[in-house]
Design an enzyme around this catalytic site. Structure first.
Site: not given
Ligand code: GLC
Length: 801
Positions: A494
């Site tokens: 993300d």
């Molecule tokens: C958080 C988010 C998830 C994402 C992860 C890595 O856990 O909820 O959607 O894939 O971070 O960034």
């Protein structure tokens, strides 16, 4: 320092010292009604929507010693007009108890406490068939003399719009109202609501004992213009509370019960209920029901029975007791929690804004519960597909109640309005559901796409199968300069937000996994032409990945818009990424020698005794060209931290290359149950996976945070059950393909699959890691290692070799 232990017999973790490094929590109920209960009795309770229908005011950022949402006071009369006040929950009075124990159970928390000769046992839970949190409080006089005891449970309310509570101290307090409803037996129901909700949605708090007085105004309860404290509320120094019905301000609900004389050895049982209803008259039957101790006992039995069924679908017995503990109880349970609350409500995910639930997160959560609750998994997939756009991409997040979707951070920050991975996860979830259930009719179910016309009408609908194809098409129509998928606002990671034009190897491999799933499905549907076409797409992407993304010793992770790699030995920061290596193995894109080399690079550069880092070295300074990841110091979260969600993918990849010992080592090293001995370093609950652990670039290496709501739950469960133990549903039956440490000589699995129970015993006489020599079904040898779809109970014996 240890703060507790596992009571495996009772499926409880027992906290014996309330001063845990951070609050340790449990979940009661579901998103429909329920929330968090911490080990000192505080509770954050919501109905349906933590952002817009929150009931108790629980502020996680306050110190651990602070009152949070709910508590319970007991008071002993010491002399005329003098009382000794203490809380059996330890907080907020913090007395030097003689005994404290908090049993974190499946859907309930039981706090046992002894002080001044009074033993209290409070069981906090949500009956399965009600919408109120019940506290079943048993108070025993262990002294040799009769005692006069008062019991005062307290709740503090929040405005239902949880964020408004903190952003508006004008409107909120002017609207908050409380009323008392006195009942014939002198019970009292305290009702609370913001004015606008008076006729449609009210909170209530009540008990099953006569109430001599009550208070609904926090200032009056604490006293002295709120210079009285929660540790010593001045109202509790008076014989009675003020019977004040607050028509504004900070609303609470406090009920005074006089137990009069409790004789030595005698136990009094007080039951409180906190609920919400459209109309209090309608709630009366349910309130009456749970005033009856026998009904409360029955509700607790019903809860236990639910967990028996849920957990009973898959039980294992392996040479590793801590693996058994996680698979049989805690990991399976955490999968239920993530499916329910997504990333909505925890001590770290505060559920205040309009986040809702995440498309990719919930797709993965649906896979974590599919063996235990296939129907619930399907219902989630239906919702997910409904927030897919006609072009095949997905909205990043949505409110599961209103089904209003949004683009997440992509909507706010960037010109790119989509995440490149979201829609592809739905393929994995759907295929997992189909393999678990064999319910192929689901593929024909028609589900609308999210796009609407000016009149809020659906523009187009498609079958589930259409939705999946559209997802693939979106990916193939959004490729970058190397022919790899564009990264979009982000992929699974993300927080890495590269400028437009960047390409994601993660999404390329996720696309590969999705294609593999659909190829398998196409073959199962006897659609040879389709399978052939998909295989062609698969080979094309595989070749591209291998042509451009191999860095010499490992795969790169992204290409930036200039075509420069991220995750290359040439980079100063972010030289190597874990997902860059595990996913080419998962997708099957990596040829065997590259697969081994890439996984060896993970061990060499990314593994630590506390888990595998997401990347290394961490970025050291904010860089808008990389995005959110560089807001973290090195060794933290996605910036070179141990991001646990990515660990099970390495475990699975290791099983795919046949290294069961390595897979298990990675599994074991992040098992929270094993952290009990180093909990002062780890800090979070030893009975749930956290999302992240600080890595060795950070001075507090080993410190865990963001427990409970993480994709780690679903994937560790899948890694353990489907890949290490190797019990995998397929369209044809239950495949048994273990990949275990060579030192394991046997293990057993009881698995409910479709309409049958498979009692599986795996023997490993030659001490191999992988490979099945023979399989017998009810004593008769069968070909291959897939047990057919059956009914009834069957014995499967597998000999590895
Ligand atoms: C958080 C988010 C998830 C994402 C992860 C890595 O856990 O909820 O959607 O894939 O971070 O960034």
């Amino acid at each position: 320092m240890e703060y507790g232990y596992f009571d495996d017999q009772n499926r409880e973790y027992v906290i014996t010292n309330p001063k845990t490094p951070v609050k340790w929590i449990n979940y009661v109920g579901t998103l429909a009604f329920g929330g968090i209960v911490d080990h000192t009795g505080g509770a954050l309770i919501c109905r349906n929507d933590p952002a817009l229908n929150r009931i108790t005011k629980y502020i996680p950022q306050l110190p651990s010693s602070s009152f949070k949402g709910t508590t319970l006071y007991l008071r002993l009369k010491e002399a005329e007009g003098q009382y000794r006040i203490f809380s059996p929950y330890f907080v907020p009075t913090l007395d030097a108890y003689d005994r404290y124990e908090c049993r974190v159970g499946l859907g309930y928390t039981r706090i046992c406490h002894e002080f001044a000769g009074i033993r209290t046992e409070a069981t906090i839970f949500m009956p399965m068939s009600a919408e109120q949190v019940v506290r079943d409080i048993r108070i025993t006089n262990t002294t040799g003399d009769p005692v006069c005891l008062d019991v005062i449970p307290v709740v503090e309310y929040t405005h239902p719009d949880a964020l408004k509570q903190f952003t508006n101290a004008d409107w909120v307090p002017q609207t908050m109202q409380s009323k008392a409803l006195r009942q014939p037996g002198d019970e009292v129901i305290l009702i609370q609501y913001p004015f606008m909700n008076r006729d449609r949605q009210v909170n209530f708090f009540t008990s099953n004992w006569p109430v001599s007085s009550f208070e609904t105004d926090r200032a009056r309860f604490l006293g002295d213009n709120e210079y009285g404290t929660w540790a010593q509320p001045l109202a509790l120094q008076q014989p009675e509370l003020g019977d004040y019905e607050a028509l504004r301000g900070d609303n609470i609900a406090a009920l005074m019960h006089h137990l009069d004389e409790v004789h030595p050895g005698e136990t009094a049982r007080l039951i409180t209920q906190l609920g919400q209803t459209g109309n209090i008259v309608e709630a009366l039957p349910s309130i009456e029901r749970y005033r009856d101790p026998a009904q409360v006992d029955a509700a607790l039995d019903e809860l236990a029975a639910f967990w028996d069924v849920y957990l009973g679908r898959l039980q294992v017995q392996t040479p590793s007791a801590s693996m058994d503990r996680m698979v049989n109880v805690y990991n399976a349970r955490q999968c239920h929690t993530t499916l329910n609350w997504s990333r909505y409500l925890s001590l770290y995910q505060l559920g205040l804004g309009a986040r809702g639930i995440g498309f990719r997160d919930s797709s993965q959560d649906a896979m974590g519960i599919v063996s235990s609750m296939p129907g619930t998994s399907k219902a989630m997939i239906q919702k997910l597909l409904h927030v897919q756009r006609r072009d095949g991409s997905a909205y990043h997040q949505f409110n599961p109640l209103s089904m209003v979707a949004s683009e997440g951070d992509a909507g706010e920050e960037g010109e790119i309005k989509y995440y490149s991975d979201d829609h592809l996860w739905a393929v994995l979830a759907t295929c997992a559901y189909l393999k678990e259930t064999g319910d192929l009719t689901f593929l024909d179910e028609v589900i609308p796409y999210y796009d609407q016309d000016g009149e809020d009408q659906t523009i187009e609908s498609g079958t589930v199968l259409d939705h999946l194809w559209r997802g693939l098409e979106f990916t193939t129509s959004h490729l970058g300069q190397h022919g790899l998928p564009l990264a979009g606002f982000a992929d699974w990671n993300d927080s890495t937000n590269l400028p437009p034009g960047a390409e994601s190897l993660f999404t390329a491999n996720l696309y590969g996994v999705a294609l593999r799933e659909l190829i398998e499905l196409a073959w199962h549907l006897d659609n040879e032409a389709l399978a052939a076409r998909l295989e062609e797409d698969y080979r094309a992407m595989r070749d591209r990945v291998n042509e451009c993304a191999w860095d010499g010793e490992w795969y790169v992770r992204y290409f930036d818009p200039r075509g420069e790699p991220l995750g290359s030995v040439r980079c100063e920061h972010g030289q190597i990424y874990t997902n860059g290596q595990s996913w080419p193995v998962l997708s099957g894109f990596a040829p065997p020698e590259r697969a081994l080399c890439a996984l060896d690079a993970v061990r060499e550069h990314l593994n630590t005794p506390n888990g595998i880092k997401l990347s290394t070295p961490g970025f050291n300074g904010f860089d808008p060209e990389k995005g959110g990841v560089t807001t973290y110091p090195p060794g933290t979260k996605e910036n070179g931290g141990i991001f646990l969600h990515a660990n099970p993918w390495v475990m699975i990849a290791e099983t795919m290359v046949g290294r069961g010992g390595q897979a298990f080592e990675y599994y074991d090293q992040i098992n929270p149950a094993a952290k009990n001995d180093v909990i002062d370093e780890f800090e979070c609950e030893p009975y749930a996976y956290p999302q992240n652990i600080l890595a060795d670039e950070h001075p507090q290496f080993g410190l865990a945070r963001n427990s409970w709501l993480s994709g780690t739950a679903s994937w560790c469960y899948q890694a353990a059950t489907k890949y290490i133990l190797g019990i995998r549903p397929t369209y044809e039956g239950l495949c048994i393909d273990p990949c275990i440490p060579t030192g394991w000589d046997r293990f057993q699995v009881r698995r409910v699959f479709r309409d049958a129970v498979y009692e599986i015993e795996v023997l490993n006489p030659d001490g191999v890691s992988k490979g099945v020599r023979s399989v017998s079904l009810d004593g008769t040898p069968i070909e291959g290692n897939v047990a057919p779809v059956l009914v009834g109970t069957h014995q499967i014996r597998v000999v590895m070799g």
